[in-house]
Motif scaffolding. Structure first.
Motif, PDB file in Angstrom:
ATOM      1  N   MET A   1      49.656 189.666  33.398  1.00 49.59           N
ATOM      2  CA  MET A   1      49.436 188.939  32.170  1.00 49.59           C
ATOM      3  C   MET A   1      48.021 189.243  31.669  1.00 49.59           C
ATOM      4  O   MET A   1      47.052 189.136  32.403  1.00 49.59           O
ATOM      5  N   THR A   2      47.913 189.608  30.420  1.00 49.52           N
ATOM      6  CA  THR A   2      46.603 189.927  29.856  1.00 49.52           C
ATOM      7  C   THR A   2      45.984 188.690  29.239  1.00 49.52           C
ATOM      8  O   THR A   2      46.672 187.816  28.738  1.00 49.52           O
ATOM      9  N   SER A   3      44.693 188.676  29.260  1.00 43.07           N
ATOM     10  CA  SER A   3      43.954 187.544  28.701  1.00 43.07           C
ATOM     11  C   SER A   3      43.764 187.738  27.206  1.00 43.07           C
ATOM     12  O   SER A   3      43.504 188.838  26.738  1.00 43.07           O
ATOM     13  N   SER A   4      43.914 186.657  26.462  1.00 46.24           N
ATOM     14  CA  SER A   4      43.708 186.727  25.017  1.00 46.24           C
ATOM     15  C   SER A   4      42.240 186.524  24.650  1.00 46.24           C
ATOM     16  O   SER A   4      41.863 186.656  23.499  1.00 46.24           O
ATOM     17  N   ILE A   5      41.420 186.225  25.645  1.00 45.66           N
ATOM     18  CA  ILE A   5      39.994 186.020  25.402  1.00 45.66           C
ATOM     19  C   ILE A   5      39.314 187.379  25.394  1.00 45.66           C
ATOM     20  O   ILE A   5      39.570 188.219  26.257  1.00 45.66           O
ATOM     21  N   SER A   6      38.452 187.601  24.421  1.00 48.84           N
ATOM     22  CA  SER A   6      37.736 188.874  24.354  1.00 48.84           C
ATOM     23  C   SER A   6      36.836 188.995  25.586  1.00 48.84           C
ATOM     24  O   SER A   6      36.401 188.002  26.136  1.00 48.84           O
ATOM     25  N   PRO A   7      36.548 190.223  26.028  1.00 48.06           N
ATOM     26  CA  PRO A   7      35.721 190.405  27.231  1.00 48.06           C
ATOM     27  C   PRO A   7      34.376 189.707  27.118  1.00 48.06           C
ATOM     28  O   PRO A   7      33.847 189.225  28.102  1.00 48.06           O
ATOM     29  N   ARG A   8      33.834 189.645  25.936  1.00 46.87           N
ATOM     30  CA  ARG A   8      32.527 189.049  25.742  1.00 46.87           C
ATOM     31  C   ARG A   8      32.569 187.531  25.931  1.00 46.87           C
ATOM     32  O   ARG A   8      31.559 186.920  26.201  1.00 46.87           O
ATOM     33  N   ARG A   9      33.731 186.914  25.786  1.00 46.30           N
ATOM     34  CA  ARG A   9      33.841 185.464  25.908  1.00 46.30           C
ATOM     35  C   ARG A   9      34.412 185.033  27.252  1.00 46.30           C
ATOM     36  O   ARG A   9      34.657 183.860  27.455  1.00 46.30           O
ATOM     37  N   GLU A  10      34.665 185.972  28.170  1.00 46.24           N
ATOM     38  CA  GLU A  10      35.237 185.589  29.448  1.00 46.24           C
ATOM     39  C   GLU A  10      34.293 184.728  30.261  1.00 46.24           C
ATOM     40  O   GLU A  10      34.704 183.846  30.973  1.00 46.24           O
ATOM     41  N   LEU A  12      30.031 183.131  30.028  1.00 51.89           N
ATOM     42  CA  LEU A  12      28.793 183.023  29.272  1.00 51.89           C
ATOM     43  C   LEU A  12      27.688 183.805  29.957  1.00 51.89           C
ATOM     44  O   LEU A  12      27.371 183.537  31.111  1.00 51.89           O
ATOM     45  N   PRO A  13      27.114 184.782  29.276  1.00 45.26           N
ATOM     46  CA  PRO A  13      25.961 185.453  29.881  1.00 45.26           C
ATOM     47  C   PRO A  13      24.831 184.433  30.071  1.00 45.26           C
ATOM     48  O   PRO A  13      24.420 183.765  29.124  1.00 45.26           O
ATOM     49  N   LEU A  14      24.370 184.305  31.301  1.00 41.84           N
ATOM     50  CA  LEU A  14      23.328 183.320  31.589  1.00 41.84           C
ATOM     51  C   LEU A  14      22.051 183.624  30.822  1.00 41.84           C
ATOM     52  O   LEU A  14      21.297 182.712  30.497  1.00 41.84           O
ATOM     53  N   GLY A  15      21.821 184.888  30.516  1.00 44.43           N
ATOM     54  CA  GLY A  15      20.640 185.257  29.755  1.00 44.43           C
ATOM     55  C   GLY A  15      20.624 184.615  28.373  1.00 44.43           C
ATOM     56  O   GLY A  15      19.584 184.152  27.911  1.00 44.43           O
ATOM     57  N   GLU A 130      29.041 180.710  20.778  1.00 45.14           N
ATOM     58  CA  GLU A 130      29.733 181.976  20.499  1.00 45.14           C
ATOM     59  C   GLU A 130      30.006 182.756  21.772  1.00 45.14           C
ATOM     60  O   GLU A 130      31.070 183.327  21.945  1.00 45.14           O
ATOM     61  N   PHE A 131      29.036 182.784  22.674  1.00 41.28           N
ATOM     62  CA  PHE A 131      29.184 183.574  23.883  1.00 41.28           C
ATOM     63  C   PHE A 131      29.851 182.820  25.028  1.00 41.28           C
ATOM     64  O   PHE A 131      30.172 183.416  26.044  1.00 41.28           O
ATOM     65  N   ALA A 132      30.046 181.536  24.876  1.00 34.72           N
ATOM     66  CA  ALA A 132      30.689 180.749  25.933  1.00 34.72           C
ATOM     67  C   ALA A 132      32.209 180.886  25.841  1.00 34.72           C
ATOM     68  O   ALA A 132      32.752 181.047  24.752  1.00 34.72           O
ATOM     69  N   PRO A 133      32.884 180.808  26.983  1.00 35.12           N
ATOM     70  CA  PRO A 133      34.347 180.742  26.923  1.00 35.12           C
ATOM     71  C   PRO A 133      34.767 179.516  26.111  1.00 35.12           C
ATOM     72  O   PRO A 133      34.092 178.481  26.146  1.00 35.12           O
ATOM     73  N   ARG A 134      35.837 179.641  25.375  1.00 38.14           N
ATOM     74  CA  ARG A 134      36.271 178.553  24.485  1.00 38.14           C
ATOM     75  C   ARG A 134      36.395 177.213  25.210  1.00 38.14           C
ATOM     76  O   ARG A 134      36.000 176.192  24.682  1.00 38.14           O
ATOM     77  N   ASP A 135      36.909 177.228  26.412  1.00 44.16           N
ATOM     78  CA  ASP A 135      37.106 175.978  27.131  1.00 44.16           C
ATOM     79  C   ASP A 135      35.815 175.430  27.741  1.00 44.16           C
ATOM     80  O   ASP A 135      35.795 174.324  28.253  1.00 44.16           O
ATOM     81  N   ARG A 136      34.732 176.202  27.672  1.00 43.65           N
ATOM     82  CA  ARG A 136      33.456 175.748  28.237  1.00 43.65           C
ATOM     83  C   ARG A 136      32.326 175.716  27.201  1.00 43.65           C
ATOM     84  O   ARG A 136      31.166 175.547  27.553  1.00 43.65           O
ATOM     85  N   ALA A 140      28.497 174.409  27.845  1.00 44.22           N
ATOM     86  CA  ALA A 140      27.402 175.368  27.690  1.00 44.22           C
ATOM     87  C   ALA A 140      26.391 174.854  26.673  1.00 44.22           C
ATOM     88  O   ALA A 140      25.175 174.957  26.886  1.00 44.22           O
ATOM     89  N   TYR A 141      26.876 174.282  25.593  1.00 47.99           N
ATOM     90  CA  TYR A 141      25.988 173.741  24.561  1.00 47.99           C
ATOM     91  C   TYR A 141      25.127 172.604  25.120  1.00 47.99           C
ATOM     92  O   TYR A 141      23.924 172.564  24.896  1.00 47.99           O
TER      93      TYR A 141
END
Length: 167
Positions: A1-10, A12-15, A130-136, A140-141
């Motif tokens: 099963m493929t993820s519908s989340i873009s790789p960038r949103r998988e 959150l880059p801690l940076g 923007e960079f956080a996964p949708r569910d997080r 993150a905010y």
């Protein structure tokens, strides 16, 4: 099963969160540091309560203005470039506050610094969510925004150490 989340949103880059949280921490630092130095400023400049309130409010008025206009600049120059410009702007002006010769100049510099500080807040929120996964994104905010009280506490602790020794 493929993820519908873009790789960038998988995840959150801690940076991103660290940079945004640090910028927000300096925002908290700037607001609280005025309160920690107020008694010395009142003695040195002979400020009345009203004058002290006006000087203290200058940064907040600037923050309000900065938050209102930052979207226009972000649309024109891009969010990243605008964010970096806001951070550079308030950093330079915060340093200049230390050299202010009197309350009028100090208030103007704090107002101008507030414009940059106010611009940072919505941009940091946008980057973090923007960079956080949708569910997080909300978590993150909140973590990123916790930089604000961290900056305020840092201002208080530094003032407790610096003011008695260096005035």
């Amino acid at each position: 099963m493929t993820s519908s989340i873009s790789p960038r949103r998988e995840r959150l880059p801690l940076g991103v969160m660290a940079i945004c949280g640090s910028a927000i921490a300096f925002d908290g630092y700037d607001i609280v540091v005025y309160g920690t130095t107020l008694s010395k400023l009142r003695d040195e400049w002979g400020l009345t309560s009203g004058q002290a309130g006006n000087v203290g409010s200058a940064a907040l008025v600037g923050m309000f203005l900065g938050a209102l206009v930052v979207g226009t600049f972000a649309s024109r120059w891009g969010r990243k470039r605008t964010f970096l410009a806001c951070v550079a702007w308030f950093s330079i002006l915060m340093i200049l506050c230390a050299a202010a010769p009197g309350p009028e100049v100090f208030a103007v510099i704090r107002f101008l610094a507030g414009i940059g500080l106010g611009g940072v807040m919505p941009l940091a929120a946008a980057f973090t969510t923007e960079f956080a996964p949708r569910d997080r994104a909300a978590v993150a905010y909140v973590i990123m925004q916790s930089g604000y009280p961290v900056g305020g506490v840092a201002a208080s602790l530094l003032a407790k150490w610096i003011i008695p020794g260096f005035s």
